[in-house]
Design a protein around this motif. Structure first.
Motif, PDB file in Angstrom:
ATOM      1  N   LEU A  29       0.692  -1.148   0.071  1.00 32.97           N
ATOM      2  CA  LEU A  29      -0.158  -0.055  -0.212  1.00 32.97           C
ATOM      3  C   LEU A  29       0.730   1.262   0.186  1.00 32.97           C
ATOM      4  O   LEU A  29       0.542   2.169  -1.021  1.00 32.97           O
ATOM      5  N   PRO A  30       1.768   1.574   0.607  1.00 37.71           N
ATOM      6  CA  PRO A  30       2.328   2.713   0.495  1.00 37.71           C
ATOM      7  C   PRO A  30       3.219   3.227  -0.664  1.00 37.71           C
ATOM      8  O   PRO A  30       3.960   4.125  -0.686  1.00 37.71           O
ATOM      9  N   PHE A  31       3.670   1.769  -1.420  1.00 39.45           N
ATOM     10  CA  PHE A  31       4.397   2.165  -2.804  1.00 39.45           C
ATOM     11  C   PHE A  31       3.333   2.436  -3.319  1.00 39.45           C
ATOM     12  O   PHE A  31       4.369   2.653  -4.563  1.00 39.45           O
ATOM     13  N   LEU A  32       2.028   2.869  -3.164  1.00 41.89           N
ATOM     14  CA  LEU A  32       1.406   3.528  -4.895  1.00 41.89           C
ATOM     15  C   LEU A  32       1.218   4.637  -4.355  1.00 41.89           C
ATOM     16  O   LEU A  32       1.031   4.942  -3.584  1.00 41.89           O
ATOM     17  N   GLN A  37      -4.286   4.319  -4.559  1.00 38.48           N
ATOM     18  CA  GLN A  37      -4.732   4.136  -2.810  1.00 38.48           C
ATOM     19  C   GLN A  37      -6.573   3.898  -2.684  1.00 38.48           C
ATOM     20  O   GLN A  37      -6.104   2.667  -1.485  1.00 38.48           O
ATOM     21  N   SER A  38      -6.641   4.821  -2.575  1.00 41.19           N
ATOM     22  CA  SER A  38      -8.490   4.774  -2.517  1.00 41.19           C
ATOM     23  C   SER A  38      -8.723   3.928  -2.873  1.00 41.19           C
ATOM     24  O   SER A  38      -9.659   2.963  -2.405  1.00 41.19           O
ATOM     25  N   TRP A  42     -10.112  -0.079  -1.016  1.00 44.33           N
ATOM     26  CA  TRP A  42     -11.325   0.087  -0.440  1.00 44.33           C
ATOM     27  C   TRP A  42     -11.550  -1.623  -0.830  1.00 44.33           C
ATOM     28  O   TRP A  42     -12.005  -2.444  -0.494  1.00 44.33           O
ATOM     29  N   PHE A  43     -10.654  -2.242  -1.872  1.00 41.93           N
ATOM     30  CA  PHE A  43     -10.268  -3.344  -2.365  1.00 41.93           C
ATOM     31  C   PHE A  43      -9.819  -4.676  -0.627  1.00 41.93           C
ATOM     32  O   PHE A  43     -10.068  -5.483  -1.027  1.00 41.93           O
ATOM     33  N   LEU A  44      -9.117  -4.432  -0.374  1.00 43.97           N
ATOM     34  CA  LEU A  44      -8.963  -4.714   0.529  1.00 43.97           C
ATOM     35  C   LEU A  44     -10.157  -4.387   2.523  1.00 43.97           C
ATOM     36  O   LEU A  44      -9.776  -5.240   3.118  1.00 43.97           O
ATOM     37  N   MET A  45     -10.835  -4.054   2.005  1.00 44.85           N
ATOM     38  CA  MET A  45     -11.594  -3.286   3.336  1.00 44.85           C
ATOM     39  C   MET A  45     -13.353  -4.980   2.002  1.00 44.85           C
ATOM     40  O   MET A  45     -13.019  -5.608   2.686  1.00 44.85           O
ATOM     41  N   ILE A  46     -12.899  -4.643   0.920  1.00 48.45           N
ATOM     42  CA  ILE A  46     -14.503  -5.888   0.996  1.00 48.45           C
ATOM     43  C   ILE A  46     -14.123  -6.997   0.450  1.00 48.45           C
ATOM     44  O   ILE A  46     -15.105  -7.755   0.531  1.00 48.45           O
ATOM     45  N   PHE A  47     -12.697  -7.810   0.151  1.00 48.46           N
ATOM     46  CA  PHE A  47     -12.422  -8.385  -0.287  1.00 48.46           C
ATOM     47  C   PHE A  47     -12.547  -9.755   0.854  1.00 48.46           C
ATOM     48  O   PHE A  47     -12.977 -10.634   0.218  1.00 48.46           O
TER      49      PHE A  47
END
Length: 99
Positions: A29-32, A37-38, A42-47
């Motif tokens: 995430l920090p390298f994007l 990132q947004s 959302w993917f990290l929350m929904i997956f």
């Protein structure tokens, strides 16, 4: 402790997979770029939510696939479950299933 001793059913494999994906994804995430990132957050929350939802749909529709042969006292009980010959499944005191 051997890995095979701790992995006893598909739920463990799903949990390991979800954990590896979440840790790996959070590390990246920090390298994007900020605008990406947004979407990635959302993917990290929904997956994980979709993964848990798919697991419970599987559990409700075909619960017998989640039992490993080692969960039963003897092999014939597992075969009965696989052949749909089980009417009621009882849990014995040794935390093993019996028919």
């Amino acid at each position: 402790m051997a890995i095979s001793a701790t992995i006893k059913n598909p739920l463990t494999i799903i949990a390991i997979f979800a954990g590896i994906v979440e840790v790996g994804s959070t590390t990246v995430l920090p390298f994007l770029e900020p605008d990406v990132q947004s979407v990635y957050v959302w993917f990290l929350m929904i997956f994980p939510t979709l993964l848990v939802g798919a697991f419970f749909v599987t559990l409700n529709r075909n619960h017998k696939v989640l039992y490993a042969p080692s969960d039963f006292k003897n092999d014939s009980d597992f075969v009965k479950l696989a052949d749909n010959k089980v009417e009621n499944l009882k849990v014995s005191g040794s935390n093993k299933f019996s028919v």
